[in-house]
Scaffold this motif. Sequence first.
Motif, PDB file in Angstrom:
ATOM      1  N   LEU A 289       3.880  -6.785  36.546  1.00  0.00           N
ATOM      2  CA  LEU A 289       3.814  -7.735  35.431  1.00  0.00           C
ATOM      3  C   LEU A 289       4.987  -8.707  35.420  1.00  0.00           C
ATOM      4  O   LEU A 289       5.098  -9.509  34.515  1.00  0.00           O
ATOM      5  N   LEU A 290       5.865  -8.620  36.388  1.00  0.00           N
ATOM      6  CA  LEU A 290       7.001  -9.529  36.477  1.00  0.00           C
ATOM      7  C   LEU A 290       6.922 -10.278  37.809  1.00  0.00           C
ATOM      8  O   LEU A 290       6.560  -9.683  38.831  1.00  0.00           O
ATOM      9  N   PRO A 291       7.283 -11.556  37.828  1.00  0.00           N
ATOM     10  CA  PRO A 291       7.206 -12.320  39.072  1.00  0.00           C
ATOM     11  C   PRO A 291       8.081 -11.685  40.159  1.00  0.00           C
ATOM     12  O   PRO A 291       9.224 -11.319  39.919  1.00  0.00           O
ATOM     13  N   GLY A 292       7.521 -11.558  41.358  1.00  0.00           N
ATOM     14  CA  GLY A 292       8.280 -11.050  42.492  1.00  0.00           C
ATOM     15  C   GLY A 292       8.445  -9.546  42.533  1.00  0.00           C
ATOM     16  O   GLY A 292       9.098  -9.027  43.428  1.00  0.00           O
ATOM     17  N   LEU A 293       7.894  -8.820  41.580  1.00  0.00           N
ATOM     18  CA  LEU A 293       7.998  -7.352  41.566  1.00  0.00           C
ATOM     19  C   LEU A 293       6.592  -6.770  41.465  1.00  0.00           C
ATOM     20  O   LEU A 293       6.086  -6.526  40.387  1.00  0.00           O
ATOM     21  N   ARG A 294       5.993  -6.554  42.588  1.00  0.00           N
ATOM     22  CA  ARG A 294       4.610  -6.120  42.652  1.00  0.00           C
ATOM     23  C   ARG A 294       4.516  -4.646  43.097  1.00  0.00           C
ATOM     24  O   ARG A 294       5.519  -3.989  43.313  1.00  0.00           O
ATOM     25  N   THR A 295       3.299  -4.169  43.251  1.00  0.00           N
ATOM     26  CA  THR A 295       3.063  -2.803  43.719  1.00  0.00           C
ATOM     27  C   THR A 295       3.763  -2.567  45.048  1.00  0.00           C
ATOM     28  O   THR A 295       4.385  -1.527  45.269  1.00  0.00           O
ATOM     29  N   TYR A 296       3.677  -3.549  45.909  1.00  0.00           N
ATOM     30  CA  TYR A 296       4.292  -3.466  47.227  1.00  0.00           C
ATOM     31  C   TYR A 296       5.798  -3.212  47.102  1.00  0.00           C
ATOM     32  O   TYR A 296       6.367  -2.398  47.823  1.00  0.00           O
ATOM     33  N   ASP A 297       6.455  -3.901  46.170  1.00  0.00           N
ATOM     34  CA  ASP A 297       7.895  -3.732  45.967  1.00  0.00           C
ATOM     35  C   ASP A 297       8.223  -2.322  45.485  1.00  0.00           C
ATOM     36  O   ASP A 297       9.200  -1.714  45.924  1.00  0.00           O
ATOM     37  N   ALA A 298       7.406  -1.788  44.579  1.00  0.00           N
ATOM     38  CA  ALA A 298       7.632  -0.428  44.084  1.00  0.00           C
ATOM     39  C   ALA A 298       7.483   0.577  45.220  1.00  0.00           C
ATOM     40  O   ALA A 298       8.296   1.504  45.362  1.00  0.00           O
ATOM     41  N   CYS A 299       6.460   0.393  46.052  1.00  0.00           N
ATOM     42  CA  CYS A 299       6.238   1.315  47.186  1.00  0.00           C
ATOM     43  C   CYS A 299       7.377   1.229  48.194  1.00  0.00           C
ATOM     44  O   CYS A 299       7.857   2.259  48.687  1.00  0.00           O
ATOM     45  N   LEU A 300       7.828   0.026  48.495  1.00  0.00           N
ATOM     46  CA  LEU A 300       8.939  -0.132  49.439  1.00  0.00           C
ATOM     47  C   LEU A 300      10.222   0.490  48.905  1.00  0.00           C
ATOM     48  O   LEU A 300      10.958   1.145  49.641  1.00  0.00           O
ATOM     49  N   THR A 301      10.489   0.285  47.625  1.00  0.00           N
ATOM     50  CA  THR A 301      11.690   0.859  47.012  1.00  0.00           C
ATOM     51  C   THR A 301      11.644   2.380  47.093  1.00  0.00           C
ATOM     52  O   THR A 301      12.621   3.021  47.488  1.00  0.00           O
ATOM     53  N   LEU A 302      10.527   2.951  46.720  1.00  0.00           N
ATOM     54  CA  LEU A 302      10.386   4.412  46.745  1.00  0.00           C
ATOM     55  C   LEU A 302      10.530   4.939  48.176  1.00  0.00           C
ATOM     56  O   LEU A 302      11.285   5.888  48.426  1.00  0.00           O
ATOM     57  N   THR A 303       9.843   4.321  49.126  1.00  0.00           N
ATOM     58  CA  THR A 303       9.911   4.761  50.523  1.00  0.00           C
ATOM     59  C   THR A 303      11.329   4.672  51.067  1.00  0.00           C
ATOM     60  O   THR A 303      11.837   5.608  51.699  1.00  0.00           O
ATOM     61  N   ASN A 304      11.997   3.562  50.812  1.00  0.00           N
ATOM     62  CA  ASN A 304      13.366   3.370  51.292  1.00  0.00           C
ATOM     63  C   ASN A 304      14.315   4.415  50.696  1.00  0.00           C
ATOM     64  O   ASN A 304      15.121   5.017  51.409  1.00  0.00           O
ATOM     65  N   ASP A 305      14.220   4.633  49.400  1.00  0.00           N
ATOM     66  CA  ASP A 305      15.134   5.579  48.755  1.00  0.00           C
ATOM     67  C   ASP A 305      14.864   7.017  49.178  1.00  0.00           C
ATOM     68  O   ASP A 305      15.797   7.809  49.333  1.00  0.00           O
TER      69      ASP A 305
END
Length: 157
Positions: free
Chosen positions: A8-24
Amino acid sequence: MHPNQCGLLPGLRTYDACLTLTNDVRTLQRPRLKVSSLFLDIKAGFDNVDNNTPARIRMEGGIPSYLVSWVSSFLGERSCTLIFHGAPGTPAPVNGGAPQASPISPLLFLHYVAPLHFGIPRGLMISYVDNFALTVASLFYRGNIRRLQELFDKLER
């Protein structure tokens, strides 16, 4: 909004959440720690937006008073009328929540859940709209389970 809130925020999509979780998760696994995640969904999230949200916005400051008044008006004194087979219904008051179809409702919901975000030592919390992922790491999975239960209890309170 909290920096770990995606969706719901520009530039922060499902893909970003998945990448953040995977990276961490991979970062936490490097020192041979066991990593566990708990995924949560806030049931009927928009329906549970508190009508005191405008008061919280006002207390946090930085928001013009006319906008706080508009949000108060938007969330207050709403009604719903159900019509069956063309027969007019009686308006019934709606005592809480944010309308599902309104473009402002997702932003109000994000503001409403922002206090649920907190730091997790050797872990991470990210959210995507009304879904939260709690991730923790320790030497043993049993320790992770205990930590996740404690974090869940804290969120529930």
